[in-house]
Design an enzyme around this catalytic site. Structure first.
Site, mmCIF file in Angstrom:
data_model
loop_
_atom_site.group_PDB
_atom_site.id
_atom_site.type_symbol
_atom_site.label_atom_id
_atom_site.label_comp_id
_atom_site.label_asym_id
_atom_site.label_seq_id
_atom_site.Cartn_x
_atom_site.Cartn_y
_atom_site.Cartn_z
ATOM 1 N N ASN A 1 -40.873 13.940 -71.560
ATOM 2 C CA ASN A 1 -39.792 14.946 -71.654
ATOM 3 C C ASN A 1 -40.105 16.016 -72.704
ATOM 4 O OD1 ASN A 1 -39.312 13.661 -74.076
ATOM 5 N ND2 ASN A 1 -37.370 12.711 -73.432
ATOM 6 N N SER B 1 -39.032 6.014 -81.944
ATOM 7 C CA SER B 1 -39.791 5.025 -82.713
ATOM 8 C C SER B 1 -39.657 5.124 -84.237
ATOM 9 C CB SER B 1 -41.267 5.127 -82.332
ATOM 10 O OG SER B 1 -41.744 6.401 -82.694
ATOM 11 N N TYR C 1 -34.386 -0.184 -84.006
ATOM 12 C CA TYR C 1 -35.650 0.127 -83.327
ATOM 13 C C TYR C 1 -36.339 -1.165 -82.883
ATOM 14 C CZ TYR C 1 -40.587 1.180 -82.809
ATOM 15 O OH TYR C 1 -41.877 1.243 -82.344
ATOM 16 N N LYS D 1 -36.939 -2.739 -79.007
ATOM 17 C CA LYS D 1 -38.242 -3.100 -78.427
ATOM 18 C C LYS D 1 -38.248 -4.569 -77.996
ATOM 19 C CE LYS D 1 -40.756 0.689 -78.656
ATOM 20 N NZ LYS D 1 -41.844 1.204 -77.842
ATOM 21 N N GLY E 1 -34.968 -0.873 -95.236
ATOM 22 C CA GLY E 1 -35.518 -1.580 -94.072
ATOM 23 C C GLY E 1 -37.010 -1.825 -94.107
#
Ligand code: UDP
Length: 330
Positions: free
Chosen positions: A32, A77, A141, A145, A284
């Site tokens: 895209n 991501s 994220y 996944k 994180g």
């Protein structure tokens, strides 16, 4: 028969397209272009601009082309962004994959090689991480996944769609001839940020925390060269084409480098000062992520060639020096 590369204009996807073309495959790219670059796509690949969540668009691509396998890189991501905007990640990554699997099921396409991540493991205590280490993602994220991996598992059971999920550690470097490389906007990844600092495009590198339980206090990661990483995708495709069972593989090098060691390596390669400043931890961030790649080496026959950090840094540096504005003006 062609391989469809979803997200083939992105950093990792464009290297996959390049290697597929080089081994003589016919390649079809869907992207895209929200984060990818048209100029990164090999001229021999057919290109369709569109979003994987647009089922009509995706079905048309399958209608026009004869596809017999899929590489799936089309996903958001960024860990930090996923914490702030989890719904973006669930929509783009999980819903996007749902549409991909629906179209594959409708068209009877049986093989998919899928880009997963070390973020599915969360913060394991024991290094190196093997595929048997339990999954426990700490951010949306990684969760998205892991969910995508599980969707593939259930679609295999129901529809016989076979998959290989490749769990990447820290991908870096560029093609050795510098024609394709890493260009994100905004840039958040350590290696390009260090090299942009070396070029004087940034004032300094902020080391995100030096109070981790690591030898020098900064975070340790396992850096894998993008060319080696893609080699594993080609092997994974062969593995599926030979009728082997669906599975997951870690892609890393079993070597950890701290943030400070990466800066030191870059100073050596570039000859530049690269000023650093220590800042707070980034939310994180696990202190250490190092992969055992043994399963990929044994089962796929993966032989990473560019495992030393100097080669990774040198190829990235060559790309940055020849693409000062990334793919702009190229
Ligand atoms: N990092 C850093 N400063 C930066 C960017 C990254 O210290 O400006 C650290 C980050 O905390 C992590 C490592 O570099 O430990 C690699 O980060 P990157 O964002 O490249 O990849 P990630 O590990 O998040 O996939």
């Amino acid at each position: 028969m062609a391989i469809l590369v979803l997200g083939g204009a992105g950093y990792i996807g464009s290297h996959a397209v390049d290697q597929l073309v080089e081994v003589g495959k016919k390649v079809v790219v869907v992207d895209n272009l929200l984060t990818g670059h048209r100029a990164a796509v090999h001229p021999k690949a057919s290109f369709y601009k569109g979003d994987i969540r647009d089922k009509e668009f995706l079905s048309q691509v399958f209608e026009k082309e004869i596809i017999d396998g899929v590489f799936h890189f089309a996903a958001s991501s960024l860990v930090g962004e996923s914490v702030e905007s989890p719904l973006k990640y669930f929509n783009n990554n999980i819903y996007g994959t749902q549409v991909v699997l629906e179209v594959m099921q409708e068209r009877g396409i049986k093989n998919i090689v899928f880009s997963s991540t070390a973020a599915v493991y969360g913060e394991p205590k024991v290094m190196p991480i093997t595929e048997k280490t339990s999954t426990n993602p700490k951010n949306p994220y990684g969760e998205s996944k892991l969910m995508m991996e599980k969707m593939m598992h259930w679609c295999e059971q129901a529809y016989g769609i076979h998959y290989v999920a490749l769990r990447y550690f820290n991908v870096a470097g560029a093609k050795l001839d510098s024609t394709i490389g890493e260009d994100h906007s905004p840039e958040t990844h350590l290696v390009p940020l260090i090299l942009q600092t070396a070029l004087g495009q940034r004032k300094e590198i902020v080391v995100f925390g030096e109070d981790y339980e690591t030898p020098d206090g900064s975070c340790v990661r396992d850096y894998v060269h993008v060319v080696d990483l893609i080699q594993a995708h080609l092997l994974a495709l062969e593995y599926l084409e030979q009728g082997n069972e669906s599975t997951v593989f870690n892609l890393g090098s079993n070597q950890g480098f701290s943030v400070k060691e990466m800066v030191t390596a870059a100073r050596k390669i570039t000859g530049k000062e690269i000023p650093t400043r220590v800042g707070p931890r980034r939310a994180g961030d696990p202190s250490m992520l190092v992969a055992s790649p043994d399963k990929a080496c044994q089962i796929l026959g993966w032989k990473p060639r560019y495992t030393d950090v100097e080669t990774i840094m040198t190829t990235a540096w060559n790309w940055h020096q020849t693409h000062l504005d990334g793919y702009e003006n190229k």
